[in-house]
Scaffold this motif. Sequence first.
Motif, mmCIF file in Angstrom:
data_model
loop_
_atom_site.group_PDB
_atom_site.id
_atom_site.type_symbol
_atom_site.label_atom_id
_atom_site.label_comp_id
_atom_site.label_asym_id
_atom_site.label_seq_id
_atom_site.Cartn_x
_atom_site.Cartn_y
_atom_site.Cartn_z
ATOM 1 N N GLU A 220 0.822 -1.213 0.000
ATOM 2 C CA GLU A 220 0.000 0.000 0.000
ATOM 3 C C GLU A 220 0.857 1.265 0.000
ATOM 4 O OE1 GLU A 220 -2.234 0.730 3.556
ATOM 5 O OE2 GLU A 220 -0.943 -0.569 4.754
ATOM 6 N N ILE A 223 1.397 1.756 -3.857
ATOM 7 C CA ILE A 223 0.295 1.704 -4.812
ATOM 8 C C ILE A 223 -0.139 3.092 -5.249
ATOM 9 C CG2 ILE A 223 -1.644 1.759 -3.186
ATOM 10 C CD1 ILE A 223 -1.210 -0.614 -6.206
ATOM 11 N N PRO A 255 -8.358 -5.021 -1.680
ATOM 12 C CA PRO A 255 -7.080 -5.231 -0.992
ATOM 13 C C PRO A 255 -6.962 -6.643 -0.427
ATOM 14 C CG PRO A 255 -8.579 -4.061 0.440
ATOM 15 C CD PRO A 255 -9.311 -4.253 -0.868
ATOM 16 N N THR A 257 -5.020 -8.588 2.804
ATOM 17 C CA THR A 257 -4.320 -8.354 4.063
ATOM 18 C C THR A 257 -3.790 -9.675 4.599
ATOM 19 O OG1 THR A 257 -5.794 -6.498 4.559
ATOM 20 C CG2 THR A 257 -4.483 -7.382 6.385
ATOM 21 N N VAL A 262 -0.996 -4.897 3.964
ATOM 22 C CA VAL A 262 -2.016 -4.677 2.944
ATOM 23 C C VAL A 262 -1.347 -4.553 1.577
ATOM 24 C CG1 VAL A 262 -3.900 -3.199 2.157
ATOM 25 C CG2 VAL A 262 -3.495 -3.520 4.612
ATOM 26 N N THR A 263 -1.817 -5.321 0.633
ATOM 27 C CA THR A 263 -1.310 -5.252 -0.738
ATOM 28 C C THR A 263 -2.480 -5.137 -1.708
ATOM 29 O OG1 THR A 263 -1.292 -7.669 -0.952
ATOM 30 C CG2 THR A 263 0.747 -6.600 -0.200
ATOM 31 N N TYR A 264 -2.168 -4.643 -2.904
ATOM 32 C CA TYR A 264 -3.174 -4.501 -3.959
ATOM 33 C C TYR A 264 -2.675 -5.201 -5.222
ATOM 34 C CZ TYR A 264 -5.494 -0.979 -1.097
ATOM 35 O OH TYR A 264 -6.161 -0.331 -0.083
#
Length: 395
Positions: A220, A223, A255, A257, A262-264
């Motif tokens: 995050e 991003i 997202p 988690t 947290v990643t996208y």
Amino acid sequence: MKKFLLSPLSLLLISAALAIAGWSIYRQFNQTTPEQQYRMQAVEQGDISQTVSANGTINPVTLVNVGTQVSGTVKKLYVDFNNAVEKGQVLLELDNALLSAQLKQDMANVEIARASVELASANEARTRSLFNQEYASRLELDTAIQAKKAALSQMKLTQATVEKDRANLAYSVIRSPVSGVVIDRSVDVGQTVAASLQTPTLFKIAQDLSKMQINSSFAEADIGKIRVGQTVRFTVDAYPNRNFQGSVRLIRLNPTTVQNVVTYDVVINVANPEQILMPGMTAYVSIAVTERRNVLFVPNVALRFKPVEKSGANTKPRSETAKPKEDKRDGFSGRLYVMRNGQLLAVPVKLGITDNRNTEILSGDIKAGDQIVTGDAQGGSTAQTGTQPMRMRMF
């Protein structure tokens, strides 16, 4: 001839004088200058870009899972791994003996229902004629009409069952829904597949391997710098000496988690005209999010350097009084050590973007060609006095 004898005290004084003279001569010819104590590098001017990186997996743009809606045993198999198929081409056949028998049974039920309709129609016509001659009651006529309607409905029900059986029989022949290449086959001849709860996957077909995509996950913190259409460069383990290129197609808003991280998901379009990029390969992705041209930059090791204070007029660093010039761009403060006129000077600077090897200098009393210190000549890149080296934030 008269001899002169020196006393032991005189000999001691002469020896001391010679030792002092020798030490002075040695220091004069072997004294290390400040420039010789450190490793130096010139400040450079040029282009620098900031990148964000992540790993991803190469996948076909369209990957179709071919399943079956009916259960049965694989009777014939027509394709295998890597076979090219056309839309509508037969992939396999299931044993349809039970389905054929069910169809015949329901077709017989249709004939029975049709006979019932004929009988009900004749009975309704006869009762109506008798009712007109006042030989049958109204109740008998209504009963005959209702019997005919029920027979017609039963015939339609059995006809629908036959249509269902024909559809199931057709489903026993598995056809390709798209044109493409078979990249996975999950069944063999003689294997029984059951479609009771969910459709089992029999084949995976990639529609077009000349157009691939990378599914990658970015933190995050990175991003917000990624935009649709940005150029992407990546490498794969299969071709370590070759760089590939793509472009950002989609930033998914959903997202993920994992352990509070947290990643996208970012989808990257990749052209694969040679078809050397295979599904499932790991891609090491790098996206240039900021580029600066014709700017000053220095190696990051110079920003981490901190000299050890030594005795001597020329080895103790002296701080510059000049402050960095104002710059409207955001940046972080840092310090460089510059050798000027035989003296080591500490120069405060304002830092910009970094490519993890070099960092942009936004402002400060630094110009291209200045010799900055990157480490001790004896080998250490950072000489410290009990403190931690400067930590650089990777933008």
